[in-house]
Design a protein around this motif. Structure first.
Motif, mmCIF file in Angstrom:
data_model
loop_
_atom_site.group_PDB
_atom_site.id
_atom_site.type_symbol
_atom_site.label_atom_id
_atom_site.label_comp_id
_atom_site.label_asym_id
_atom_site.label_seq_id
_atom_site.Cartn_x
_atom_site.Cartn_y
_atom_site.Cartn_z
ATOM 1 N N UNK A 127 0.830 -1.211 0.000
ATOM 2 C CA UNK A 127 0.000 0.000 0.000
ATOM 3 C C UNK A 127 0.861 1.257 0.000
ATOM 4 N N UNK A 128 1.939 1.259 0.775
ATOM 5 C CA UNK A 128 2.848 2.415 0.808
ATOM 6 C C UNK A 128 3.475 2.645 -0.562
ATOM 7 N N UNK A 129 3.858 1.566 -1.224
ATOM 8 C CA UNK A 129 4.451 1.669 -2.553
ATOM 9 C C UNK A 129 3.432 2.234 -3.551
ATOM 10 N N UNK A 130 2.193 1.777 -3.459
ATOM 11 C CA UNK A 130 1.142 2.272 -4.351
ATOM 12 C C UNK A 130 0.839 3.745 -4.090
ATOM 13 N N UNK A 131 0.816 4.156 -2.810
ATOM 14 C CA UNK A 131 0.589 5.571 -2.482
ATOM 15 C C UNK A 131 1.688 6.445 -3.071
ATOM 16 N N UNK A 132 2.929 5.973 -2.976
ATOM 17 C CA UNK A 132 4.050 6.712 -3.527
ATOM 18 C C UNK A 132 3.907 6.874 -5.038
ATOM 19 N N UNK A 133 3.569 5.794 -5.732
ATOM 20 C CA UNK A 133 3.405 5.859 -7.189
ATOM 21 C C UNK A 133 2.273 6.801 -7.587
ATOM 22 N N UNK A 134 1.187 6.772 -6.842
ATOM 23 C CA UNK A 134 0.055 7.669 -7.130
ATOM 24 C C UNK A 134 0.478 9.118 -6.943
ATOM 25 N N UNK A 135 1.212 9.402 -5.874
ATOM 26 C CA UNK A 135 1.697 10.773 -5.645
ATOM 27 C C UNK A 135 2.610 11.224 -6.776
ATOM 28 N N UNK A 136 3.471 10.326 -7.232
ATOM 29 C CA UNK A 136 4.374 10.665 -8.331
ATOM 30 C C UNK A 136 3.603 10.965 -9.612
ATOM 31 N N UNK A 137 2.596 10.163 -9.892
ATOM 32 C CA UNK A 137 1.768 10.392 -11.094
ATOM 33 C C UNK A 137 0.991 11.695 -11.002
ATOM 34 N N UNK A 138 0.435 11.960 -9.817
ATOM 35 C CA UNK A 138 -0.310 13.213 -9.630
ATOM 36 C C UNK A 138 0.598 14.419 -9.814
ATOM 37 N N UNK A 139 1.825 14.329 -9.288
ATOM 38 C CA UNK A 139 2.781 15.431 -9.444
ATOM 39 C C UNK A 139 3.155 15.606 -10.904
ATOM 40 N N UNK A 140 3.342 14.518 -11.605
ATOM 41 C CA UNK A 140 3.693 14.577 -13.022
ATOM 42 C C UNK A 140 2.563 15.209 -13.818
ATOM 43 N N UNK A 141 1.335 14.754 -13.566
ATOM 44 C CA UNK A 141 0.184 15.296 -14.296
ATOM 45 C C UNK A 141 -0.007 16.777 -13.989
ATOM 46 N N UNK A 142 0.096 17.148 -12.725
ATOM 47 C CA UNK A 142 -0.081 18.539 -12.334
ATOM 48 C C UNK A 142 1.017 19.403 -12.942
ATOM 49 N N UNK A 143 2.214 18.881 -13.049
ATOM 50 C CA UNK A 143 3.335 19.634 -13.617
ATOM 51 C C UNK A 143 3.242 19.808 -15.113
ATOM 52 N N UNK A 144 2.650 18.841 -15.812
ATOM 53 C CA UNK A 144 2.588 18.923 -17.265
ATOM 54 C C UNK A 144 1.335 19.647 -17.735
ATOM 55 N N UNK A 145 0.334 19.755 -16.897
ATOM 56 C CA UNK A 145 -0.910 20.402 -17.323
ATOM 57 C C UNK A 145 -0.905 21.887 -17.015
ATOM 58 N N UNK A 146 0.054 22.393 -16.251
ATOM 59 C CA UNK A 146 0.082 23.801 -15.862
ATOM 60 C C UNK A 146 0.508 24.691 -16.980
#
Length: 146
Positions: A127-146
């Motif tokens: 679960x910790x590994x999955x949370x980390x991956x989700x955070x990384x994806x959210x950061x990537x998406x937020x960074x590329x959509x700005x």
């Protein structure tokens, strides 16, 4: 990928719950209650002989009407052990647990017992590994959509 070594390293100072095979079931239950764990490893010196779990208690003691104060662990331990190395991944361990219908895996390296991982440890790590991956994806998406 998270390994068994990663899980064990997060438990610095945790003492292994182990007893000799000459201990009684009651002693094992007392140790499990004190440590808030569901199993005890059976050790003779540095040698791993077996494991005694809550499931063993339910099936081999309670259902058969045996006395926990008179029954030795050697007589009711599970001696057919599945063990893992510290290099194995969480996914490999979960697969082994599913296949063997297990909830606890001793960790052994070079014949030395390093610790024990439970299904709860493995699920929490996943679960910790999955949370980390989700955070990384959210950061990537937020960074590329700005």
């Amino acid at each position: 990928m998270t390994t068994v070594a990663d899980i064990l390293s997060n438990r610095k100072g945790a003492k292994l719950a182990a007893l000799p095979p000459t201990a009684t079931v009651r002693e094992a239950l007392q140790l499990m209650a004190e440590r808030e764990v569901g199993s005890v490893l059976l050790m003779q010196g540095d040698s791993l002989l077996g494991i005694f779990t809550e499931r063993d208690y339910a099936r081999k003691i309670a259902l058969k009407g045996l006395s926990s104060t008179d029954t030795l662990l050697a007589d009711v331990m599970t001696s057919r052990l599945y063990v893992v190395s510290p290099r194995q991944t969480v996914q490999e361990c979960l697969g082994l647990m599913t296949q063997g219908k297990l909830r606890h895996l001793p960790v052994v390296d070079g014949g030395q017992v390093l610790g024990l991982v439970s299904i709860g440890d493995l699920v929490n790590a996943q679960l910790a590994e999955q949370r980390f991956l989700i955070q990384q994806m959210e950061s990537y998406i937020a960074g590329t959509m700005s």
